[in-house]
Design an enzyme around this catalytic site. Structure first.
Site: not given
Ligand code: OSB
Ligand code: MG
Length: 368
Positions: A135, A161, A163, A188, A213, A238, A262, A290
């Site tokens: 991510s 992925k 953001k 995401d 996402e 999510d 999660k 994560g």
């Molecule tokens: O939306 O998946 C998410 C990190 C913090 C809060 C929300 C998210 C995330 C990530 C990071 O996308 C995932 C990771 O590398 O741990």
């Molecule tokens: Mg997410």
């Protein structure tokens, strides 16, 4: 198993690189760790909330309060025949899944150690190697984002992925696709859009993403169902999925085609397995999300991602992407084919580095 002592501590760990989403930038993690003693063993769990109440309502402060004033008094000095009993016992306490997961998951670790089996086996895992993606947060420039993607693909990660948010979406994806036309890619939004953005969200279909996402509201199902009828890109939920019941309803109304599970968001292994089972029964693919975890939470994610329904690469990646030095030994490493080998030693499969944990600790409280 009897819970004889519980210790909660908050550690501070700086990230090697900031992580930015539609709700803000994180440079240093504050993580609450739970250590439970029972049956002559010690088990560890991690509370995965963010520092601020932006991803969900939980923060280290709320977790501390709920653990100290409810979860610990409700479970200490009692006997439990399975860690799953804890989830049922905590049900009257509404919400606070990440605080609950921190404690429950420590019990799963103890149970696995007591039986002399890996945590992954105890929770029903079957994979010996899990497929990994990364991510990648919002960067200061598109060039930096493209360089980061290049580096992660070269390291072997199986999907990227990124953001997105209004103003950092279609143009960015266009740039990514022109440089990496064939890579497995997803986006995401962390709830940055509403249905009023439908024309913009429809443009995502140009990029043949694996999924988008959580584009809409953090507790919404209905509008996601409306959106899914309008776009061909699969919607993955999510934030909106807190329980197996949420998953059932989301699937039933067509709010998503994929679910990100999660451990913290759903309250621990007991509920995470239920979400997995609901999705598996309906042929909905799942993957493990994560929360920028330390090695302790990461180890839990690896065990979860070894369940048979986790057939898409998750956001579980190498320790070194987050930390100068992780708090477990060995650190989590990723193979050149973009996988993590599921540890086969009893318990969560790594050794907590007590020295490093102690150095990072900013407060600690022991009960029992
Ligand atoms: O939306 O998946 C998410 C990190 C913090 C809060 C929300 C998210 C995330 C990530 C990071 O996308 C995932 C990771 O590398 O741990
Ligand atoms: Mg997410």
């Amino acid at each position: 198993m009897k819970i004889e002592q519980v210790e909660i501590r908050e550690i501070e760990l700086p990230l090697v690189h900031f992580f930015e989403t539609s709700f803000g930038r994180t440079t240093k993690r504050r993580i609450v760790l739970v250590r439970v003693k029972g049956d002559g063993l010690a088990g560890w769990g991690e509370v995965t909330c963010g520092e601020e109440p932006f991803y969900s309502h939980e923060t280290p402060e709320t977790a501390w309060h709920i653990l100290r004033d409810y979860l610990i008094p409700w479970s200490l000095h009692r006997k439990w025949s399975s860690p799953s009993e804890l989830a049922a016992h905590f049900r009257p306490i509404r919400g606070h899944p990440m605080a609950k997961a921190g404690l429950e998951n420590a019990l799963w670790d103890i149970e696995a150690q007591g039986r002399g089996i890996p945590l992954s086996k105890l929770v029903g895992g079957t994979l010996e190697e899990i497929p990994c993606g990364v991510s990648i947060g919002i960067q200061d420039s598109v060039e930096e984002l493209l360089e980061t993607i290049q580096r992660e693909l070269e390291a072997g990660y199986q999907r990227i992925k990124v953001k997105i948010k209004p103003g950092w979406d279609v143009e960015i994806l266009e740039r990514i696709r022109s440089k990496f036309p064939r890579s497995a890619l997803m986006a995401d939004a962390n709830s940055a859009y509403t249905l009023a953005d439908l024309p913009r969200l429809k443009m995502l279909d140009r990029f043949y993403l694996m999924m988008v996402e959580q584009p809409l509201g953090w507790e919404d199902l209905l509008d996601h169902a409306k959106l899914q009828r309008e776009i061909s890109t699969p919607v993955c939920l999510d934030e909106s999925i807190h329980t197996a019941e949420d998953a059932r309803k989301a699937i039933e109304i067509g709010a998503c085609k994929i679910i990100n599970i999660k451990l913290g968001r759903v309250g621990g292994f007991t509920e995470a397995r239920r979400v997995h089972d609901v999705c598996r029964g309906k042929n909905i693919p799942v993957w493990c999300g994560g929360m920028l975890e330390s090695g302790i939470g990461r180890a839990g994610n690896i065990a979860l991602a070894s369940l048979p329904g986790f057939n898409l690469p998750g956001d579980v990646s190498a320790s070194r992407r987050y930390w100068e030095q992780d708090i477990i030994d060995p650190e989590v490493e990723v193979t050149a084919r973009g996988t993590i080998r599921v540890p086969q030693t009893p318990g969560f499969g790594y050794v907590p580095n007590l020295d490093r944990i102690e150095k990072a600790t900013v407060r600690k409280e022991t009960f029992g």
